[in-house]
Design an enzyme around this catalytic site. Structure first.
Site, PDB file in Angstrom:
ATOM      1  N   GLN A   1       0.916  -1.152   0.011  1.00  0.00           N
ATOM      2  CA  GLN A   1       0.041  -0.005  -0.060  1.00  0.00           C
ATOM      3  C   GLN A   1       1.028   1.242   0.038  1.00  0.00           C
ATOM      4  OE1 GLN A   1      -3.162   0.760  -0.419  1.00  0.00           O
ATOM      5  NE2 GLN A   1      -3.690  -1.516  -0.618  1.00  0.00           N
ATOM      6  N   SER A   2       1.865   1.284  -0.940  1.00  0.00           N
ATOM      7  CA  SER A   2       2.823   2.409  -0.798  1.00  0.00           C
ATOM      8  C   SER A   2       2.298   3.572  -1.344  1.00  0.00           C
ATOM      9  CB  SER A   2       4.083   2.021  -1.778  1.00  0.00           C
ATOM     10  OG  SER A   2       4.585   3.181  -1.779  1.00  0.00           O
ATOM     11  N   ASN A   3       2.170   4.717  -0.767  1.00  0.00           N
ATOM     12  CA  ASN A   3       1.670   5.972  -1.407  1.00  0.00           C
ATOM     13  C   ASN A   3       2.679   6.810  -2.140  1.00  0.00           C
ATOM     14  OD1 ASN A   3      -0.735   6.128   0.481  1.00  0.00           O
ATOM     15  ND2 ASN A   3       0.816   6.188   2.199  1.00  0.00           N
TER      16      ASN A   3
ATOM     17  N   ALA B   1       4.717   4.948  -4.218  1.00  0.00           N
ATOM     18  CA  ALA B   1       4.451   4.055  -5.691  1.00  0.00           C
ATOM     19  C   ALA B   1       3.264   4.972  -6.351  1.00  0.00           C
ATOM     20  CB  ALA B   1       4.201   2.754  -5.483  1.00  0.00           C
TER      21      ALA B   1
END
Ligand SMILES: *Cc1c(COP(=O)(O)O)cnc(C)c1O
Length: 337
Positions: A75-77, A79
């Site tokens: 859930q990388s913001n 990325a």
């Protein structure tokens, strides 16, 4: 300190608002709380990585890259914001997602930021937890180079000396707003992870002789390790700016008591903080960073860590898109008849 010497592209909505949180301040009966809205940086639901990417993408362009590679947790913001900017600049984007939580919840692995990465046209692949993500990115870059592409690698969280300039710039912006509003900022608090945000802020605020202490609330490593990581990057960033030794070890303070079982793993305090902000200020925090950061801030207020008449600014680093990956964690009421 002259940031205009460094190449930068403009796509963030700046300055982000600096607003009082009077309902929350009253509910907590503590110091006066303010919020710096870096969740409102504009691109693809916003967040703190956008400031870093203004400098990183300018460097990628200067090096004539046509492809961006980056990595993060599922859930990388970071990325998601990178995918959005690559799309805007007409570049290919490859994202490597490390499975750091081991969750197989379909919301977690398919919705939230992952949905948005794909919507922005990025190619997304998975790697197991604990993989050497820098080596994985390098291997991917090697293959792309062999097929005639010009890849540019952005480290996790965009945290290097180039990315940290975005938060040196945020320090300038915050101080100018404080002067305009006649606000004496006594403390600045935010969630710290890959370290670029805190490193940039501490460097900028020290270089400006602001006297404002920064408290990072950790979401990952233990205190000593987190502080060392921030300090190292702050020193490198200060060197990059031509301000060697402006940051001292004691300027870097992190509190890592609110991580819970691990990175990206929900805690009761995080759930409480996210609900509290949603229901007192109408503001959406996120489950991985700002929710744990706010949990720390509220707990420290309860313990009398801040003088009652002081002004505390919470830097909202964004991430609300991640809420959709954690839908079941919040235990909300169903439809009412
Ligand atoms: C990445 C991130 C942070 C942490 O910033 P770092 O520069 O990695 O320390 C905090 N909040 C959110 C929402 C983030 O996405």
């Amino acid at each position: 300190m002259n940031l205009s010497r460094f190449p930068r592209l403009r796509f963030a909505h700046l300055p982000t608002p600096l607003e009082p949180m009077d309902t929350l301040s009253k509910a907590l009966g503590g110091p006066r709380l303010w919020i710096k809205r870096d969740d409102c940086t504009g691109l693809s639901t916003g967040g703190n990585k956008t400031r870093k990417l203004e400098f990183l993408m300018a460097d990628a362009k200067a090096k004539e890259a046509d492809t961006i590679i980056t990595q993060g947790a599922t859930q990388s913001n970071h990325a998601r914001q990178t995918a959005a900017i690559a799309a805007k600049l007409g570049m290919d984007c490859h994202i490597l997602l490390e499975d750091r939580t081991g969750s197989s919840d379909p919301n977690y692995i398919l919705s939230g930021n992952v949905l948005l990465d794909r919507l922005h046209g990025a190619s997304v692949s998975k790697r197991p937890g604990g993989a050497d993500m820098d080596a994985e990115m390098e291997a991917l870059a090697e293959g792309l180079r062999a097929s005639g592409k010009r890849p540019y690698i952005i480290p996790g969280g965009g945290s290097n000396t180039i990315g940290a300039l975005g938060y040196v710039n945020a320090a300038l912006e915050l101080l100018a707003q404080a002067v305009d509003q006649g606000l004496r900022i006594d403390h600045l608090v935010h969630a710290t992870g890959s370290a670029g945000t805190q490193a940039g802020l501490v460097t900028g605020l020290k270089a400006l002789n602001s006297g404002i202490p920064v408290l990072g609330i950790g979401v990952n490593a233990a205190r000593e390790k987190q502080e060392e990581k921030v300090f190292k990057l702050a020193c490198e960033t200060a060197d990059h700016l031509g301000l060697p030794s402006v940051v001292k070890r004691e300027d870097v303070v992190a509190n890592c008591d609110y991580v819970g079982p691990g990175y990206g793993v929900p805690t009761a305090g995080m759930v409480n903080a996210v609900k509290m902000l949603a229901q007192s200020e109408g503001i959406l925090l996120d489950p991985v960073y700002s929710g744990k950061g706010m949990d720390g801030l509220m707990d420290l207020i309860g313990k009398g860590h801040f003088a009652p008449d002081c002004n505390v600014v919470f830097l909202h680093t964004g991430g609300a898109a991640g809420l959709f990956g954690y839908r079941d964690v919040f235990d909300l009421p169903g439809y009412v008849d």
